[in-house]
Design a protein around this motif. Structure first.
Motif, PDB file in Angstrom:
ATOM      1  N   SER A 138     -17.089  -4.799  -5.456  1.00 29.29           N
ATOM      2  CA  SER A 138     -18.549  -4.900  -5.656  1.00 29.29           C
ATOM      3  C   SER A 138     -19.294  -4.360  -4.444  1.00 29.29           C
ATOM      4  CB  SER A 138     -19.010  -6.341  -5.852  1.00 29.29           C
ATOM      5  OG  SER A 138     -18.061  -7.098  -6.484  1.00 29.29           O
ATOM      6  N   LEU A 139     -18.821  -4.783  -3.266  1.00 29.71           N
ATOM      7  CA  LEU A 139     -19.531  -4.422  -2.037  1.00 29.71           C
ATOM      8  C   LEU A 139     -19.519  -2.904  -1.814  1.00 29.71           C
ATOM      9  CD1 LEU A 139     -19.101  -6.399   1.235  1.00 29.71           C
ATOM     10  CD2 LEU A 139     -18.959  -3.931   1.309  1.00 29.71           C
ATOM     11  N   PHE A 140     -18.352  -2.285  -1.968  1.00 31.06           N
ATOM     12  CA  PHE A 140     -18.286  -0.845  -1.740  1.00 31.06           C
ATOM     13  C   PHE A 140     -19.045  -0.071  -2.819  1.00 31.06           C
ATOM     14  CE2 PHE A 140     -15.854   0.466   1.951  1.00 31.06           C
ATOM     15  CZ  PHE A 140     -15.355  -0.759   2.396  1.00 31.06           C
ATOM     16  N   ARG A 141     -19.004  -0.555  -4.056  1.00 29.15           N
ATOM     17  CA  ARG A 141     -19.778   0.126  -5.098  1.00 29.15           C
ATOM     18  C   ARG A 141     -21.264   0.039  -4.772  1.00 29.15           C
ATOM     19  NH1 ARG A 141     -16.712  -2.523  -9.739  1.00 29.15           N
ATOM     20  NH2 ARG A 141     -14.783  -1.360  -9.682  1.00 29.15           N
ATOM     21  N   TYR A 142     -21.688  -1.136  -4.342  1.00 33.98           N
ATOM     22  CA  TYR A 142     -23.094  -1.333  -3.972  1.00 33.98           C
ATOM     23  C   TYR A 142     -23.475  -0.391  -2.836  1.00 33.98           C
ATOM     24  CZ  TYR A 142     -27.080  -4.348  -4.828  1.00 33.98           C
ATOM     25  OH  TYR A 142     -28.291  -4.847  -5.245  1.00 33.98           O
ATOM     26  N   ALA A 143     -22.516  -0.135  -1.934  1.00 32.64           N
ATOM     27  CA  ALA A 143     -22.785   0.744  -0.786  1.00 32.64           C
ATOM     28  C   ALA A 143     -22.702   2.222  -1.181  1.00 32.64           C
ATOM     29  CB  ALA A 143     -21.801   0.438   0.334  1.00 32.64           C
ATOM     30  N   GLY A 144     -22.383   2.504  -2.445  1.00 33.39           N
ATOM     31  CA  GLY A 144     -22.447   3.894  -2.906  1.00 33.39           C
ATOM     32  C   GLY A 144     -21.104   4.561  -3.137  1.00 33.39           C
ATOM     33  N   TYR A 145     -20.022   3.816  -3.096  1.00 35.51           N
ATOM     34  CA  TYR A 145     -18.686   4.394  -3.255  1.00 35.51           C
ATOM     35  C   TYR A 145     -18.218   4.296  -4.701  1.00 35.51           C
ATOM     36  CZ  TYR A 145     -17.932   3.874   1.820  1.00 35.51           C
ATOM     37  OH  TYR A 145     -18.017   3.942   3.187  1.00 35.51           O
ATOM     38  N   GLU A 146     -17.380   5.253  -5.086  1.00 38.69           N
ATOM     39  CA  GLU A 146     -16.531   5.016  -6.248  1.00 38.69           C
ATOM     40  C   GLU A 146     -15.293   4.324  -5.717  1.00 38.69           C
ATOM     41  OE1 GLU A 146     -15.529   8.121  -8.942  1.00 38.69           O
ATOM     42  OE2 GLU A 146     -17.585   8.872  -8.897  1.00 38.69           O
ATOM     43  N   THR A 147     -14.846   3.288  -6.404  1.00 38.78           N
ATOM     44  CA  THR A 147     -13.684   2.561  -5.878  1.00 38.78           C
ATOM     45  C   THR A 147     -12.499   2.661  -6.827  1.00 38.78           C
ATOM     46  OG1 THR A 147     -14.099   0.394  -6.880  1.00 38.78           O
ATOM     47  CG2 THR A 147     -15.275   0.888  -4.832  1.00 38.78           C
ATOM     48  N   GLY A 148     -11.334   2.623  -6.237  1.00 37.22           N
ATOM     49  CA  GLY A 148     -10.090   2.684  -7.005  1.00 37.22           C
ATOM     50  C   GLY A 148      -9.079   1.708  -6.427  1.00 37.22           C
ATOM     51  N   THR A 149      -7.869   1.806  -6.944  1.00 35.47           N
ATOM     52  CA  THR A 149      -6.838   0.817  -6.605  1.00 35.47           C
ATOM     53  C   THR A 149      -5.541   1.510  -6.219  1.00 35.47           C
ATOM     54  OG1 THR A 149      -7.817  -0.795  -8.110  1.00 35.47           O
ATOM     55  CG2 THR A 149      -5.488  -1.084  -7.616  1.00 35.47           C
ATOM     56  N   TYR A 150      -4.880   1.021  -5.187  1.00 36.75           N
ATOM     57  CA  TYR A 150      -3.482   1.436  -4.959  1.00 36.75           C
ATOM     58  C   TYR A 150      -2.581   0.281  -5.349  1.00 36.75           C
ATOM     59  CZ  TYR A 150      -4.163  -0.985  -0.434  1.00 36.75           C
ATOM     60  OH  TYR A 150      -4.451  -1.913   0.532  1.00 36.75           O
ATOM     61  N   ARG A 151      -1.387   0.624  -5.867  1.00 30.07           N
ATOM     62  CA  ARG A 151      -0.470  -0.428  -6.306  1.00 30.07           C
ATOM     63  C   ARG A 151      -0.025  -1.271  -5.100  1.00 30.07           C
ATOM     64  NH1 ARG A 151       3.732   3.248  -9.290  1.00 30.07           N
ATOM     65  NH2 ARG A 151       2.746   4.752  -7.869  1.00 30.07           N
ATOM     66  N   TYR A 152       0.123  -2.556  -5.310  1.00 26.89           N
ATOM     67  CA  TYR A 152       0.477  -3.465  -4.215  1.00 26.89           C
ATOM     68  C   TYR A 152       1.373  -4.599  -4.722  1.00 26.89           C
ATOM     69  CZ  TYR A 152      -0.232  -6.424  -0.058  1.00 26.89           C
ATOM     70  OH  TYR A 152      -0.041  -7.188   1.064  1.00 26.89           O
ATOM     71  N   TYR A 153       0.830  -5.434  -5.564  1.00 23.72           N
ATOM     72  CA  TYR A 153       1.558  -6.623  -6.025  1.00 23.72           C
ATOM     73  C   TYR A 153       2.646  -6.234  -7.014  1.00 23.72           C
ATOM     74  CZ  TYR A 153       2.328 -11.115  -8.384  1.00 23.72           C
ATOM     75  OH  TYR A 153       2.888 -12.238  -8.921  1.00 23.72           O
ATOM     76  N   ASP A 154       3.831  -6.782  -6.768  1.00 23.23           N
ATOM     77  CA  ASP A 154       4.971  -6.508  -7.640  1.00 23.23           C
ATOM     78  C   ASP A 154       5.369  -7.818  -8.305  1.00 23.23           C
ATOM     79  OD1 ASP A 154       7.274  -5.706  -8.821  1.00 23.23           O
ATOM     80  OD2 ASP A 154       8.432  -5.554  -6.965  1.00 23.23           O
ATOM     81  N   ASP A 155       4.912  -7.976  -9.525  1.00 22.63           N
ATOM     82  CA  ASP A 155       5.128  -9.229 -10.248  1.00 22.63           C
ATOM     83  C   ASP A 155       6.624  -9.502 -10.411  1.00 22.63           C
ATOM     84  OD1 ASP A 155       4.539 -11.486 -11.662  1.00 22.63           O
ATOM     85  OD2 ASP A 155       4.273 -10.454 -13.577  1.00 22.63           O
ATOM     86  N   ALA A 156       7.363  -8.468 -10.798  1.00 20.49           N
ATOM     87  CA  ALA A 156       8.792  -8.651 -11.074  1.00 20.49           C
ATOM     88  C   ALA A 156       9.546  -9.071  -9.812  1.00 20.49           C
ATOM     89  CB  ALA A 156       9.362  -7.370 -11.646  1.00 20.49           C
ATOM     90  N   GLY A 157       9.248  -8.406  -8.708  1.00 18.70           N
ATOM     91  CA  GLY A 157       9.978  -8.688  -7.468  1.00 18.70           C
ATOM     92  C   GLY A 157       9.368  -9.808  -6.656  1.00 18.70           C
ATOM     93  N   GLN A 158       8.290 -10.401  -7.143  1.00 15.57           N
ATOM     94  CA  GLN A 158       7.563 -11.447  -6.411  1.00 15.57           C
ATOM     95  C   GLN A 158       7.317 -11.027  -4.965  1.00 15.57           C
ATOM     96  OE1 GLN A 158       9.737 -15.068  -7.027  1.00 15.57           O
ATOM     97  NE2 GLN A 158       8.938 -15.332  -9.080  1.00 15.57           N
ATOM     98  N   GLY A 159       6.619  -9.937  -4.793  1.00 16.85           N
ATOM     99  CA  GLY A 159       6.296  -9.448  -3.452  1.00 16.85           C
ATOM    100  C   GLY A 159       5.432  -8.196  -3.573  1.00 16.85           C
ATOM    101  N   ILE A 160       5.686  -7.248  -2.666  1.00 11.44           N
ATOM    102  CA  ILE A 160       4.877  -6.024  -2.611  1.00 11.44           C
ATOM    103  C   ILE A 160       5.746  -4.842  -3.007  1.00 11.44           C
ATOM    104  CG2 ILE A 160       3.603  -4.496  -1.064  1.00 11.44           C
ATOM    105  CD1 ILE A 160       3.241  -7.031   0.752  1.00 11.44           C
ATOM    106  N   ASP A 161       5.198  -3.939  -3.814  1.00 13.35           N
ATOM    107  CA  ASP A 161       5.904  -2.694  -4.113  1.00 13.35           C
ATOM    108  C   ASP A 161       5.443  -1.656  -3.079  1.00 13.35           C
ATOM    109  OD1 ASP A 161       7.050  -0.405  -5.058  1.00 13.35           O
ATOM    110  OD2 ASP A 161       6.531  -0.782  -7.159  1.00 13.35           O
TER     111      ASP A 161
END
Ligand code: PMP
Length: 400
Positions: A138-161
Motif C-alpha cells: 500500500s505504502l509504495f503504491r501510494y508513493a507512486g510505485y508499481e509493486t510486485g512480488t519475489y518468491r520467498y515462503y516455501d510452504d512445502a519445505g516450511q522455510g524459504i525458497d
C-alpha cells in the motif's frame, strides 16, 4: 452538495477490523493474536523501565514544545545510526550514512520510497517478498510505485525458497527497489541465514538494484547486534541502499512514532547531499518530526546505565516470546498436533501457522482466538494464562 459526496468508504484494514471484532467479543476466553504488538505475561503492552525513567525526568524538567529541525534531532540520529550499523563501524566512522529521524518504521519507509521515486528513479518499481507486511505494498503504491512480488515462503519445505527468491530478484529491472526484512520476517517468521546475505548482496549489486532493508524488529530475533547483521553485511559488501529502523517494538514505544531512515552512500560527500534531500522530503510531507520519542530513545541509547537496563529489557521481551513459542508447541504436542514443529524454528513476533482460512474463521467464531485469515498468529500476545486455550483451540480445528 458536499465536495466529498462521491467518496466511498475506504475498505476495512484487516488487522484493525479484527481488533474491533475482538473488542466487541464478550467471551472471557477471548485472545487477540491478530495485531503485531508485544504484550507482557499480563497481556499488557509494557512500559519499559528505561523509557519510564526518561519520561519521568522529562516531566520533572519539561522542555518547551519547540520545532525540531527538518532532519530531526541530531543526537537521536547519531545514536540510531550507531545502533543499526555498529558504534565503531566503518560506515559510521566514514560518515557515509545519511540518517534522518522518521515517524517510526512506516515513516522511514515512506521517506525512502518518496526520495527514491522523486529524486532518483521515477520509473522504478518495487518488489517485496511473497508474502509480506501488507502495508509495504500500500505504502509504495501510494508513493507512486508499481509493486510486485519475489518468491520467498516455501510452504512445502516450511522455510524459504532461496533459489526462487534469487531468481526473481535477478530478473528484476535495474533500479527496482527490493524490499527485504532484516529479521523477524512479517508474517512468516522465517529469516535468511547469515550465509545467504553474501549471495543476495552479489545479485543486488550485479543487477544494479536498490535494496531497502526494513529493520522493524531489531533485538526481537537473536539480539540487537545480530539482528542488524544483514544491514552490516550489505554495507561491508559496498552496496548503496536504504534502511528503515524503528523503536516501536524494541522500546515498546508504538505510539511514540520514533524511527529513522538511513541511506548508505558511497562517501561522506554523497551522504551529506542525500541528507539534505531526505530533510527536504520531510519538509514537504510534514515539516518535522516530534521530539519526545527521539529524546527518550537518544537518552537511553547514550546513557550507559539506561542503555544496559534497556538491553536487558529487550532480551527479556525476546526470551519471553521464545518461551511462549516453546510452551505453545509443547501444549499442541500434548494435544496430539504433530506437524507444527516450525513454531520454534520461526523467530520474532509472528508464526505463519499454516492454518487455512476456514480454520482461522473457526478459531475466531468457535474459540474466540483471533488471528489473521492468512494464518498469521502473534506469538508475542501469548501468555501463561491463554496459551493452553490457544493450543486446545488450534488442536480442535486442525487435528489431522
Ligand atoms: N515493517 C514491518 C515489517 C512491520 O511489521 C511494521 C509494524 N507492524 C512496520 C514496518 C512499521 O511499524 P512502525 O511504523 O510502528 O515502526
Amino acid at each position: 452538495m458536499s465536495i466529498f459526496a462521491g467518496l466511498e468508504a475506504a475498505p476495512n484494514d484487516p488487522i484493525f477490523h479484527l481488533t474491533d471484532q475482538f473488542n466487541q467479543d464478550t467471551d472471557p476466553r477471548k485472545v487477540n493474536l491478530g495485531v503485531g504488538v508485544y504484550q507482557d505475561d499480563n497481556g499488557k503492552v509494557p512500559l519499559l523501565k528505561s523509557v519510564e525513567t526518561v519520561q519521568r525526568r522529562m516531566a520533572e524538567d519539561p522542555d518547551p514544545w519547540t520545532y525540531l529541525p527538518m532532519r530531526g534531532w541530531e543526537p537521536f540520529n547519531e545514536a540510531a545510526q550507531k545502533l543499526v550499523f555498529g558504534a565503531d563501524s566503518e560506515p559510521v566512522a566514514s560518515g557515509r550514512v545519511a540518517t534522518v529521524q522518521s515517524l517510526s518504521g512506516t515513516g522511514a519507509l515512506l521517506l525512502g520510497a518518496d526520495l527514491y521515486h522523486h529524486q532518483v528513479a521515477p520509473d522504478a518499481g518495487m518488489i517485496a517478498s511473497g508474502p509480506t507486511w501488507a502495508n509495504h505494498h500500500s505504502l509504495f503504491r501510494y508513493a507512486g510505485y508499481e509493486t510486485g512480488t519475489y518468491r520467498y515462503y516455501d510452504d512445502a519445505g516450511q522455510g524459504i525458497d532461496f533459489e526462487a527468491m534469487l531468481a526473481d530478484i535477478r530478473a528484476a529491472d535495474p533500479g527496482t527497489v527490493v524490499l527485504l526484512h532484516a529479521c523477524c520476517h512479517n508474517p512468516t517468521g522465517y529469516d535468511l541465514s547469515p550465509e545467504q546475505w553474501g549471495p543476495l548482496a552479489e545479485v543486488l549489486a550485479d543487477r544494479g538494484l536498490a535494496p531497502f532493508v526494513d529493520l522493524a524488529y531489531e533485538g526481537f530475533s537473536h539480539g540487537l547486534e545480530e539482528d542488524a547483521g544483514m544491514v552490516r553485511a550489505f554495507a561491508s559488501a559496498g552496496l548503496s541502499f536504504l534502511v528503515a529502523s524503528s523503536f516501536s517494538k524494541n522500546m515498546a514505544m508504538y505510539g511514540g512514532r520514533t524511527g529513522a531512515i538511513h541511506a548508505v552512500c558511497a562517501d561522506a560527500d554523497e551522504a551529506a547531499r542525500v541528507k539534505t534531500q531526505l530533510a527536504r522530503t520531510v519538509r514537504s510531507l510534514y515539516s518535522n518530526a516530534p521530539f519526545q520519542g527521539a529524546t527518550i530513545a537518544a537518552t537511553i541509547l547514550t546513557d550507559p546505565d539506561l542503555r544496559a537496563g534497556w538491553e536487558g529489557e529487550v532480551a527479556g521481551m525476546r526470551m519471553r516470546i521464545a518461551g511462549m513459542r516453546a510452551a505453545l508447541l509443547g501444549a499442541l504436542e500434548a494435544e496430539g498436533v504433530e506437524d507444527m514443529g516450525f513454531i520454534t524454528r520461526q523467530t520474532g513476533m509472528f508464526s505463519f501457522s499454516g492454518l487455512s482460512r476456514d480454520e482461522m474463521v473457526r478459531l475466531r467464531n468457535e474459540f474466540h482466538v483471533y488471528g489473521l485469515d492468512n494464518g498469521r498468529l502473534c506469538m508475542a500476545a501469548l501468555n501463561s494464562r491463554n496459551v493452553d486455550h490457544v493450543a486446545t483451540s488450534i488442536a480442535a480445528v486442525h487435528k489431522r
